[in-house]
Design a protein around this motif. Structure first.
Motif, PDB file in Angstrom:
ATOM      1  N   ILE A  81     -67.921 -59.751 -31.465  1.00  0.00           N
ATOM      2  CA  ILE A  81     -68.033 -58.493 -30.724  1.00  0.00           C
ATOM      3  C   ILE A  81     -66.770 -57.660 -30.867  1.00  0.00           C
ATOM      4  O   ILE A  81     -66.836 -56.440 -30.946  1.00  0.00           O
ATOM      5  CB  ILE A  81     -68.402 -58.779 -29.255  1.00  0.00           C
ATOM      6  CG1 ILE A  81     -69.849 -59.282 -29.217  1.00  0.00           C
ATOM      7  CG2 ILE A  81     -68.231 -57.546 -28.380  1.00  0.00           C
ATOM      8  CD1 ILE A  81     -70.281 -59.867 -27.912  1.00  0.00           C
ATOM      9  N   LYS A  82     -65.622 -58.306 -30.954  1.00  0.00           N
ATOM     10  CA  LYS A  82     -64.388 -57.551 -31.189  1.00  0.00           C
ATOM     11  C   LYS A  82     -64.427 -56.881 -32.563  1.00  0.00           C
ATOM     12  O   LYS A  82     -63.860 -55.820 -32.755  1.00  0.00           O
ATOM     13  CB  LYS A  82     -63.170 -58.456 -31.049  1.00  0.00           C
ATOM     14  CG  LYS A  82     -62.841 -58.739 -29.589  1.00  0.00           C
ATOM     15  CD  LYS A  82     -61.512 -59.389 -29.407  1.00  0.00           C
ATOM     16  CE  LYS A  82     -60.420 -58.437 -29.646  1.00  0.00           C
ATOM     17  NZ  LYS A  82     -59.546 -58.084 -28.590  1.00  0.00           N
ATOM     18  N   GLY A  83     -65.139 -57.501 -33.524  1.00  0.00           N
ATOM     19  CA  GLY A  83     -65.238 -56.950 -34.872  1.00  0.00           C
ATOM     20  C   GLY A  83     -66.312 -55.893 -35.027  1.00  0.00           C
ATOM     21  O   GLY A  83     -66.242 -55.040 -35.903  1.00  0.00           O
ATOM     22  N   ASN A  84     -67.355 -55.938 -34.197  1.00  0.00           N
ATOM     23  CA  ASN A  84     -68.453 -54.981 -34.273  1.00  0.00           C
ATOM     24  C   ASN A  84     -68.981 -54.762 -32.864  1.00  0.00           C
ATOM     25  O   ASN A  84     -69.682 -55.604 -32.329  1.00  0.00           O
ATOM     26  CB  ASN A  84     -69.575 -55.501 -35.183  1.00  0.00           C
ATOM     27  CG  ASN A  84     -70.707 -54.510 -35.309  1.00  0.00           C
ATOM     28  OD1 ASN A  84     -70.687 -53.427 -34.735  1.00  0.00           O
ATOM     29  ND2 ASN A  84     -71.722 -54.884 -36.075  1.00  0.00           N
ATOM     30  N   LYS A  85     -68.658 -53.645 -32.275  1.00  0.00           N
ATOM     31  CA  LYS A  85     -68.962 -53.393 -30.869  1.00  0.00           C
ATOM     32  C   LYS A  85     -70.393 -52.938 -30.604  1.00  0.00           C
ATOM     33  O   LYS A  85     -70.805 -52.868 -29.466  1.00  0.00           O
ATOM     34  CB  LYS A  85     -67.962 -52.394 -30.298  1.00  0.00           C
ATOM     35  CG  LYS A  85     -66.544 -52.946 -30.341  1.00  0.00           C
ATOM     36  CD  LYS A  85     -65.611 -52.121 -29.544  1.00  0.00           C
ATOM     37  CE  LYS A  85     -64.206 -52.621 -29.631  1.00  0.00           C
ATOM     38  NZ  LYS A  85     -63.969 -53.902 -29.024  1.00  0.00           N
ATOM     39  N   LYS A  86     -71.156 -52.640 -31.636  1.00  0.00           N
ATOM     40  CA  LYS A  86     -72.535 -52.206 -31.423  1.00  0.00           C
ATOM     41  C   LYS A  86     -73.386 -53.410 -31.025  1.00  0.00           C
ATOM     42  O   LYS A  86     -73.229 -54.496 -31.563  1.00  0.00           O
ATOM     43  CB  LYS A  86     -73.096 -51.563 -32.670  1.00  0.00           C
ATOM     44  CG  LYS A  86     -72.373 -50.277 -33.034  1.00  0.00           C
ATOM     45  CD  LYS A  86     -73.218 -49.402 -33.896  1.00  0.00           C
ATOM     46  CE  LYS A  86     -72.503 -48.141 -34.290  1.00  0.00           C
ATOM     47  NZ  LYS A  86     -71.944 -47.383 -33.227  1.00  0.00           N
ATOM     48  N   ASP A 103     -72.492 -49.418 -27.316  1.00  0.00           N
ATOM     49  CA  ASP A 103     -71.272 -50.116 -27.701  1.00  0.00           C
ATOM     50  C   ASP A 103     -70.858 -51.063 -26.588  1.00  0.00           C
ATOM     51  O   ASP A 103     -70.930 -50.717 -25.411  1.00  0.00           O
ATOM     52  CB  ASP A 103     -70.136 -49.123 -27.959  1.00  0.00           C
ATOM     53  CG  ASP A 103     -70.432 -48.216 -29.144  1.00  0.00           C
ATOM     54  OD1 ASP A 103     -71.073 -48.691 -30.099  1.00  0.00           O
ATOM     55  OD2 ASP A 103     -70.019 -47.045 -29.114  1.00  0.00           O
ATOM     56  N   VAL A 104     -70.410 -52.241 -26.975  1.00  0.00           N
ATOM     57  CA  VAL A 104     -69.972 -53.243 -26.012  1.00  0.00           C
ATOM     58  C   VAL A 104     -68.452 -53.194 -25.930  1.00  0.00           C
ATOM     59  O   VAL A 104     -67.765 -53.298 -26.936  1.00  0.00           O
ATOM     60  CB  VAL A 104     -70.448 -54.650 -26.421  1.00  0.00           C
ATOM     61  CG1 VAL A 104     -69.937 -55.701 -25.453  1.00  0.00           C
ATOM     62  CG2 VAL A 104     -71.971 -54.687 -26.507  1.00  0.00           C
ATOM     63  N   GLU A 105     -67.962 -53.010 -24.723  1.00  0.00           N
ATOM     64  CA  GLU A 105     -66.524 -52.983 -24.468  1.00  0.00           C
ATOM     65  C   GLU A 105     -66.098 -54.345 -23.946  1.00  0.00           C
ATOM     66  O   GLU A 105     -66.780 -54.945 -23.117  1.00  0.00           O
ATOM     67  CB  GLU A 105     -66.226 -51.898 -23.423  1.00  0.00           C
ATOM     68  CG  GLU A 105     -64.791 -51.744 -23.066  1.00  0.00           C
ATOM     69  CD  GLU A 105     -64.578 -50.660 -22.020  1.00  0.00           C
ATOM     70  OE1 GLU A 105     -63.438 -50.518 -21.576  1.00  0.00           O
ATOM     71  OE2 GLU A 105     -65.548 -49.976 -21.629  1.00  0.00           O
ATOM     72  N   VAL A 106     -64.972 -54.851 -24.441  1.00  0.00           N
ATOM     73  CA  VAL A 106     -64.433 -56.132 -23.991  1.00  0.00           C
ATOM     74  C   VAL A 106     -63.308 -55.853 -23.004  1.00  0.00           C
ATOM     75  O   VAL A 106     -62.322 -55.191 -23.350  1.00  0.00           O
ATOM     76  CB  VAL A 106     -63.898 -56.962 -25.179  1.00  0.00           C
ATOM     77  CG1 VAL A 106     -63.297 -58.271 -24.693  1.00  0.00           C
ATOM     78  CG2 VAL A 106     -64.998 -57.217 -26.198  1.00  0.00           C
ATOM     79  N   LEU A 107     -63.466 -56.330 -21.766  1.00  0.00           N
ATOM     80  CA  LEU A 107     -62.419 -56.168 -20.756  1.00  0.00           C
ATOM     81  C   LEU A 107     -61.736 -57.506 -20.533  1.00  0.00           C
ATOM     82  O   LEU A 107     -62.387 -58.491 -20.198  1.00  0.00           O
ATOM     83  CB  LEU A 107     -63.011 -55.689 -19.423  1.00  0.00           C
ATOM     84  CG  LEU A 107     -63.608 -54.297 -19.379  1.00  0.00           C
ATOM     85  CD1 LEU A 107     -64.145 -54.005 -17.980  1.00  0.00           C
ATOM     86  CD2 LEU A 107     -62.583 -53.256 -19.765  1.00  0.00           C
TER      87      LEU A 107
END
Length: 141
Positions: A58-63, A81-85
């Motif tokens: 997910i860090k490499g591809n946020k879609k 888009d997926v955001e990593v918190l």
């Protein structure tokens, strides 16, 4: 019923989501994940470990896309888009809100800095009826 009310209803009725994302080679991956709700964010989140393969992908591809509900009946398809918190002082209140549910479920007493939250920044929502027809489609700005 608004799309947000419908999503909350589906998440309460079906607390597991199908999370779809692409790995670094472009291959799709699907995982069943428990949905966590955040009133602070006004959307849903998922918690994963930093050591998981999903975290790296997910860090490499946020879609990505999440499906909430029954794939054989009523459900909602969210894409964006997926955001990593990651846990930090600015996110502490959010983590406490979301983690209170997780800690209770797993009998833990404190949050782990090893965990991150995945937040879907939704672009498109499709709400599908039990008859498998699109009943509402929303483009989110």
């Amino acid at each position: 019923m608004s799309h947000w009310s419908t999503l909350k209803h589906l998440a309460q009725k079906y607390p597991i989501t199908t999370m779809c994302h692409m790995d670094i080679n472009g291959y799709p991956h699907m995982n069943l994940m428990h949905i966590l709700e955040s009133d602070k964010l006004g959307r849903f989140v998922i918690s994963i470990s930093k050591s998981s393969q999903k975290y790296q992908e997910i860090k490499g591809n946020k879609k990505g896309s999440w499906t909430i509900g029954s794939l054989l009946g009523e459900h909602a398809e969210l894409s964006g888009d997926v955001e990593v918190l990651e846990f930090c002082p600015e996110n502490e209140a959010l983590f406490k809100e979301v983690w209170s549910e997780v800690l209770t479920r797993y009998g833990q007493e404190q949050m782990s800095a090893e965990r991150v939250l995945l937040v879907m920044n939704v672009r498109d929502i499709k709400i599908i009826s039990i008859q498998n027809k699109v009943v509402q489609q929303v483009k989110v700005q």
